[in-house]
Design an enzyme around this catalytic site. Sequence first.
Site, PDB file in Angstrom:
ATOM      1  N   GLU A 205      10.519  16.209  14.031  1.00 57.57           N
ATOM      2  CA  GLU A 205      11.147  16.130  12.705  1.00 57.57           C
ATOM      3  C   GLU A 205      10.717  17.356  11.920  1.00 57.57           C
ATOM      4  OE1 GLU A 205       9.520  12.177  11.424  1.00 57.57           O
ATOM      5  OE2 GLU A 205      11.528  11.996  10.594  1.00 57.57           O
TER       6      GLU A 205
ATOM      7  N   CYS B 207      13.816  10.764   6.656  1.00 57.18           N
ATOM      8  CA  CYS B 207      13.930  10.352   8.059  1.00 57.18           C
ATOM      9  C   CYS B 207      15.382  10.502   8.527  1.00 57.18           C
ATOM     10  CB  CYS B 207      13.483   8.909   8.205  1.00 57.18           C
ATOM     11  SG  CYS B 207      14.342   7.845   7.031  1.00 57.18           S
TER      12      CYS B 207
ATOM     13  N   LYS C 106       0.865  -1.183   0.000  1.00 54.25           N
ATOM     14  CA  LYS C 106       0.000   0.000   0.000  1.00 54.25           C
ATOM     15  C   LYS C 106       0.903   1.235   0.000  1.00 54.25           C
ATOM     16  CE  LYS C 106      -1.531   2.811   2.622  1.00 54.25           C
ATOM     17  NZ  LYS C 106      -1.437   3.977   1.705  1.00 54.25           N
TER      18      LYS C 106
ATOM     19  N   GLU D 270      10.234   1.001  10.184  1.00 59.43           N
ATOM     20  CA  GLU D 270      11.223   2.059   9.907  1.00 59.43           C
ATOM     21  C   GLU D 270      10.500   3.377  10.150  1.00 59.43           C
ATOM     22  OE1 GLU D 270      14.314   1.742   9.324  1.00 59.43           O
ATOM     23  OE2 GLU D 270      14.476  -0.380   8.813  1.00 59.43           O
TER      24      GLU D 270
END
Length: 491
Positions: A395, A298, A188, A264
Amino acid sequence: MTRRKVRIMYENLLANVPTDLWIDGKWRKSSDNQRFDVTDPATEKVIASVASATVEDAKAAVDAAQNAFAGWAARKPRERAEILRKAYELTIRDAERFAKLITLENGKALSDSRGEIAYAAEFFRWYAEEAVRNLGQISVAPASGARIVAQHRPSGVCVLVTPWNFPAAMATRKIGPALAAGCPVVLKPASDTPLTMLALMPILEEAGVPPGVVNVIPSRSSGKVVSTMLHDPRVRVVSFTGSTEVGRKLLHEAADNVVKSAMELGGNAPFIVFDDADIDAAIDGAMIAKMRNMGEACTAANRFYVHEKVHDEFAKKLTAKMSGLKMGNGLDDGVALGPLVNAEGRDKVIELVEDAVKKGAKVLTGGKAPGGTGFFYPATVLDNVPDSAALLNDEIFGPVAAIQTFKAEDEVIKRANDTEYGLVAYLYTKDLTRGMRVSEKLDFGMIGLNRGLVSDPAAPFGGMKQSGIGREGAHEGMMEFLETQYVSVSW
Ligand code: NAP
């Protein structure tokens, strides 16, 4: 090429991209005929309308994968390897087409997209080489003398969920090892960027991947669709790349059927520059660690800790490099900085920078969204960022470098580790003894020591703490899709 010719070229490219669901080697509409739009972040124009998978479609995809499992697992490792090798070659053959498609749906500069597709293809090549190295072990039980035969079997149907920031590489990093291990998958992709994976399916078919082994189901109902699959007893692995918030939800869901989980997740990378560092090398590394993918990675350096003795030189040189980057439509020549993926991502960056500036950070360059069409944000350097600034904890996911100074080694290690995340840390020093000593004290799954880039298909990529569970790439990446079975034998 004239502007008109360029436009026609892109219209042709999009006209040939599939937009339905890829299930059991066939294109299908969704069971309720629903579709959703994909937007070019540079122009804010709709570039495609994609079928949105329903729960029924997800079940059909799992059916197809399960039906394909026994046949795929029974293929000789060499056959699987050669199909993956072919997939590598075909992806490289069509690299330019894929790069343009990535830029169209994600916004990143074409140079970044070219880098991504080359990196993505490498996972097929690496796992073509790993497919034939599924090694087991045999030993003698110390007490009984029986033989302990340990071997690794493909786990079964795998659900793969991927983010929008690397529409190709985050998927091939999962598809490659799963197929090498002998597992079928249902992928997906992120709703912002479903086109790249749909466009890859004819390539996999041409490479010889049998129907049902790889299924792709974009969906606007991600939560329901993924949850349905995680509650299907035939699904044995979930491999997710995305935010820590969604990763936590999926871990809860996976718990119900005890589905093996590889996660992850997010990062908050420190970038440490010691006083003995080669500053020019550190600047080059900083530009990669911060600006690859416009900071939407990331692995992006989120917090710069610069020794107070070299701070002025570092800040000046970084500002010069950052302010020299050309911002614009990622498809245009010379553009290094495309738009962010969507309005939400851009607004988050605006908010984080405003918060830091309000609390006392000094803007050395950038710091203001240009307005107008496209989700643009300029390359920005913030200095003297106070500890209370939200962007030191969240982040940033944008082209913003936040600088603080430090005095002592122990102090900077403590500050670097002061985060729930543990994906990657970067450090620059000419003293390798110090480099290794500090690396071993940093609680991060990956360290860039005098390097601003750690991603490599041959290396185990992954995080500690709330940055994830498991590793992708290297031999470890294939182990996520294998179950160890031990046979106790007397002979
Ligand atoms: P996200 O919002 O977590 O979405 C990731 C994927 O999960 C998308 O396909 C999304 O589908 C799907 N999703 C969202 N909600 C879901 C739910 N409730 N159940 C099941 N699936 C769901 O992350 P993102 O914004 O796309 O990506 C950015 C994040 O990814 C950052 O935190 C970044 O650090 C992380 N990331 C980590 C790595 C790594 O290797 N550690 C690499 C790249 C990115 P929709 O698009 O339909 O919402």
